[in-house]
Scaffold this motif. Structure first.
Motif, short mmCIF file in Angstrom:
data_model
loop_
_atom_site.label_atom_id
_atom_site.label_comp_id
_atom_site.label_asym_id
_atom_site.label_seq_id
_atom_site.Cartn_x
_atom_site.Cartn_y
_atom_site.Cartn_z
N ALA A 28 36.87 49.25 28.00
CA ALA A 28 36.27 48.04 28.57
C ALA A 28 36.13 48.15 30.09
CB ALA A 28 37.12 46.83 28.21
N ILE A 29 35.10 47.52 30.61
CA ILE A 29 34.97 47.35 32.06
C ILE A 29 35.76 46.08 32.42
CG2 ILE A 29 33.39 46.86 33.97
CD1 ILE A 29 31.24 48.40 32.42
N LYS A 30 36.79 46.24 33.22
CA LYS A 30 37.72 45.14 33.51
C LYS A 30 37.32 44.41 34.79
CE LYS A 30 42.09 45.82 32.32
NZ LYS A 30 43.45 46.42 32.23
N ILE A 31 37.15 43.12 34.65
CA ILE A 31 36.79 42.24 35.78
C ILE A 31 38.02 41.46 36.18
CG2 ILE A 31 35.33 40.34 36.56
CD1 ILE A 31 33.36 41.18 34.28
N GLY A 32 38.50 41.67 37.38
CA GLY A 32 39.64 40.91 37.90
C GLY A 32 39.16 39.63 38.55
N GLU A 33 39.49 38.49 37.95
CA GLU A 33 38.98 37.18 38.40
C GLU A 33 40.14 36.38 38.99
OE1 GLU A 33 36.81 33.69 39.04
OE2 GLU A 33 38.75 33.80 38.05
N ILE A 34 39.97 35.93 40.24
CA ILE A 34 41.02 35.22 40.97
C ILE A 34 40.47 33.86 41.38
CG2 ILE A 34 42.58 35.29 42.95
CD1 ILE A 34 41.89 38.39 42.99
N ASN A 79 45.87 29.35 47.63
CA ASN A 79 46.57 29.92 48.79
C ASN A 79 46.06 31.33 49.07
OD1 ASN A 79 48.93 31.72 49.80
ND2 ASN A 79 49.51 29.64 50.38
N PRO A 80 45.62 31.64 50.30
CA PRO A 80 45.09 32.97 50.61
C PRO A 80 46.09 34.10 50.35
CG PRO A 80 44.51 31.42 52.35
CD PRO A 80 45.48 30.71 51.44
N GLY A 81 47.36 33.88 50.70
CA GLY A 81 48.37 34.91 50.48
C GLY A 81 48.55 35.23 49.01
N ASP A 82 48.61 34.19 48.19
CA ASP A 82 48.74 34.40 46.75
C ASP A 82 47.51 35.10 46.17
OD1 ASP A 82 51.19 33.19 46.83
OD2 ASP A 82 50.58 31.34 45.84
N ALA A 83 46.33 34.78 46.72
CA ALA A 83 45.10 35.41 46.24
C ALA A 83 45.12 36.91 46.52
CB ALA A 83 43.89 34.76 46.90
N VAL A 84 45.54 37.28 47.71
CA VAL A 84 45.59 38.70 48.07
C VAL A 84 46.63 39.44 47.23
CG1 VAL A 84 46.22 40.30 49.93
CG2 VAL A 84 44.66 38.39 50.39
N SER A 105 37.12 28.03 50.49
CA SER A 105 36.52 28.94 51.47
C SER A 105 37.54 29.83 52.17
CB SER A 105 35.73 28.14 52.50
OG SER A 105 34.53 27.64 51.94
N HIS A 106 38.69 29.28 52.57
CA HIS A 106 39.66 30.12 53.27
C HIS A 106 40.25 31.18 52.35
CE1 HIS A 106 41.87 26.87 51.44
NE2 HIS A 106 43.05 27.25 51.88
N VAL A 107 40.35 30.87 51.06
CA VAL A 107 40.80 31.87 50.08
C VAL A 107 39.72 32.95 49.91
CG1 VAL A 107 41.49 32.25 47.69
CG2 VAL A 107 42.28 30.22 48.91
N GLY A 108 38.47 32.52 49.83
CA GLY A 108 37.37 33.47 49.70
C GLY A 108 37.31 34.44 50.87
N LEU A 109 37.58 33.94 52.08
CA LEU A 109 37.58 34.81 53.26
C LEU A 109 38.69 35.85 53.19
CD1 LEU A 109 36.79 32.22 56.07
CD2 LEU A 109 35.37 34.16 55.38
N ALA A 110 39.86 35.44 52.68
CA ALA A 110 40.97 36.39 52.53
C ALA A 110 40.60 37.50 51.55
CB ALA A 110 42.24 35.66 52.07
N LEU A 111 39.95 37.15 50.45
CA LEU A 111 39.55 38.15 49.47
C LEU A 111 38.41 39.02 49.97
CD1 LEU A 111 39.83 36.06 46.18
CD2 LEU A 111 41.30 37.95 46.90
N THR A 112 37.54 38.45 50.80
CA THR A 112 36.47 39.24 51.42
C THR A 112 37.06 40.34 52.29
OG1 THR A 112 34.91 37.39 51.40
CG2 THR A 112 34.53 39.10 53.04
N ASP A 113 38.07 39.99 53.08
CA ASP A 113 38.72 40.99 53.92
C ASP A 113 39.47 42.02 53.08
OD1 ASP A 113 39.62 41.87 56.66
OD2 ASP A 113 41.58 41.47 55.77
N PHE A 114 40.12 41.56 51.99
CA PHE A 114 40.84 42.46 51.09
C PHE A 114 39.89 43.49 50.50
CE2 PHE A 114 42.23 43.69 46.85
CZ PHE A 114 43.55 44.07 47.07
N ALA A 115 38.70 43.03 50.07
CA ALA A 115 37.72 43.94 49.50
C ALA A 115 37.31 45.03 50.50
CB ALA A 115 36.49 43.16 49.04
N LYS A 116 37.15 44.63 51.74
CA LYS A 116 36.79 45.58 52.79
C LYS A 116 37.91 46.60 53.01
CE LYS A 116 35.48 45.77 57.68
NZ LYS A 116 35.21 44.95 58.90
#
Length: 401
Positions: A28-34, A79-84, A105-116
């Motif tokens: 399977a192609i696994k999609i991690g959804e947060i 929470n951004p920390g929990d998301a990361v 939005s602030h959680v999304g920004l944390a995950l955007t940086d994590f992806a980078k």
């Protein structure tokens, strides 16, 4: 005999290795959804159902080159920390192929940086902050839903048309609310230079003291109000504002209020005559939406909310990108998403090469009561492509990318 036996063993080992490789290739192609499932259930309950419907449709049609999609879901507790931490665990332990999700939005920004940092593909399905595709934008992150700027830009012509001079603003005090208020003031001032902003209330997200906020807005004696509150905060504002007569004789322009997630719970208390963005699922007659509505109702015995559309389209976007890329290789998936065209319940959308923002639009109309429930009327769908910054402007905004 000894050499024959060795040869047989070698063939057996080689055969097992090939079989294992084939099984892995077909895994399977696994999609991690947060996402903030506990913190924002009104939107994210339907969102999860939309994802499940899309995964079922993709898999029943043969998956992606014979590989099924598998959702691996985590809650970020708003929470951004929990998301990361959740994203890190999904990559390290669950070995997911891609990441998607986030609401706040602030959680999304944390995950955007994590992806980078981790060089992993991330589809930001719902967070609206413009920074995800502008200042903090990066090559690994794409965003589905119409941004804060796009949705405010859709409402500003309506706000200017009512020709009110004195405006009050109320918004949740975090990235999304701050950005929406700033954009509204900038764009309305450009459209109507004589406008005045006479009051600004910014309560904490989820903790609005509706009585004091309504009183402060009323004391400023505005001609019109721009509201950015949503979910429980919106309900408290509406109920207190109705009780104190805040909205009587005043125009109200309101982001998100026409979404059934937030309008339905108000029932007979729903505001009347507000100019809103939203989702009138009960009156959209396009072929794409009718097909989605039928499939959703059959599967869940319920009507969709906007979250349902976002979750469904996010998975369908990933599926289209994975097909085009020929798999889940990060670099190939990034290339596939640039200019990717997807059929959504709202019609065709495209992920722009310039800023990785999709052209998904939204509906703008006015609220009214129908059979004791709030609905949208006099609405029209606005294509997101009409409300996006130019390629030259995007290059300035994404200078750090």
């Amino acid at each position: 005999m000894r050499s024959f036996s060795v040869a047989r063993r070698a063939l057996l080992v080689a055969g097992l290795a090939c079989a294992a490789g084939a099984v892995h290739a077909q895994g399977a192609i696994k999609i991690g959804e947060i996402n903030s499932y506990k913190a924002q259930p009104a939107f994210l309950g339907p969102y999860k159902k939309g994802m499940e419907l899309a995964v079922a449709e993709v898999n029943s049609a043969g998956g992606i080159n014979g590989r099924k999609l598998e959702l691996v879901v985590r809650d970020d507790n708003g929470n951004p920390g929990d998301a990361v931490r959740a994203a890190d665990e999904l990559l390290a332990r669950e070995k997911v192929d891609v990441l998607m999700g986030s609401f706040l939005s602030h959680v999304g920004l944390a995950l955007t940086d994590f992806a980078k940092q981790k060089k992993v593909f991330f589809l930001a399905a719902e967070p609206l902050t413009d920074k995800i595709v502008w200042e903090n934008g990066n090559r690994y992150t794409f965003r589905l839903r119409a941004s804060t700027y796009m949705q405010v830009a859709m409402l500003v012509p309506e706000a200017a048309a009512v020709k009110k001079k004195r405006w009050a603003i109320v918004y949740p005090n975090y990235e999304y609310g701050q950005s929406a208020a700033a954009t509204f003031k900038k764009l309305l001032k450009a459209a109507q230079p004589d406008v005045e902003f006479v009051a600004e209330q910014a309560p904490p997200l989820g903790k609005v003291d509706a009585g004091s906020v309504v009183q402060a807005l009323a004391d400023a004696k505005p001609d019109a109000i721009f509201n950015v509150l949503f979910a429980a905060d919106l309900a408290r504002l509406v109920r207190e504002g109705n009780t104190r007569g805040l909205f009587k004789g005043r125009e109200v322009v309101s982001l998100l209020t026409g979404e059934p997630e937030y309008l339905d719970p108000l029932k007979g208390e729903a505001p009347v005559g507000w100019i809103v963005t939203g989702y009138p699922w009960y009156a959209i007659q396009t072929a794409e939406h009718q097909a989605f509505l039928k499939a959703y109702k059959e599967r869940f015995n319920d009507h969709p909310r906007l979250g349902s559309v976002v979750g469904y389209t996010a998975i369908q976007s990933l599926a289209a990108g994975l097909r085009k890329a020929g798999g889940s290789d990060t670099e190939k998936l990034i290339a596939a998403f640039k200019g990717l065209e997807v059929t959504s319940p709202f019609g065709p959308i495209r992920y722009r090469t310039e800023d990785h923002q999709s052209t998904m639009g939204t509906f703008v109309g006015r609220t009214r009561l129908q059979n004791g429930t709030g609905v949208m009327s006099d609405f029209r769908y606005l294509d997101g492509a009409r409300f996006q910054q130019s390629a030259d402007e995007v290059r300035k905004l994404r200078a750090a990318d």
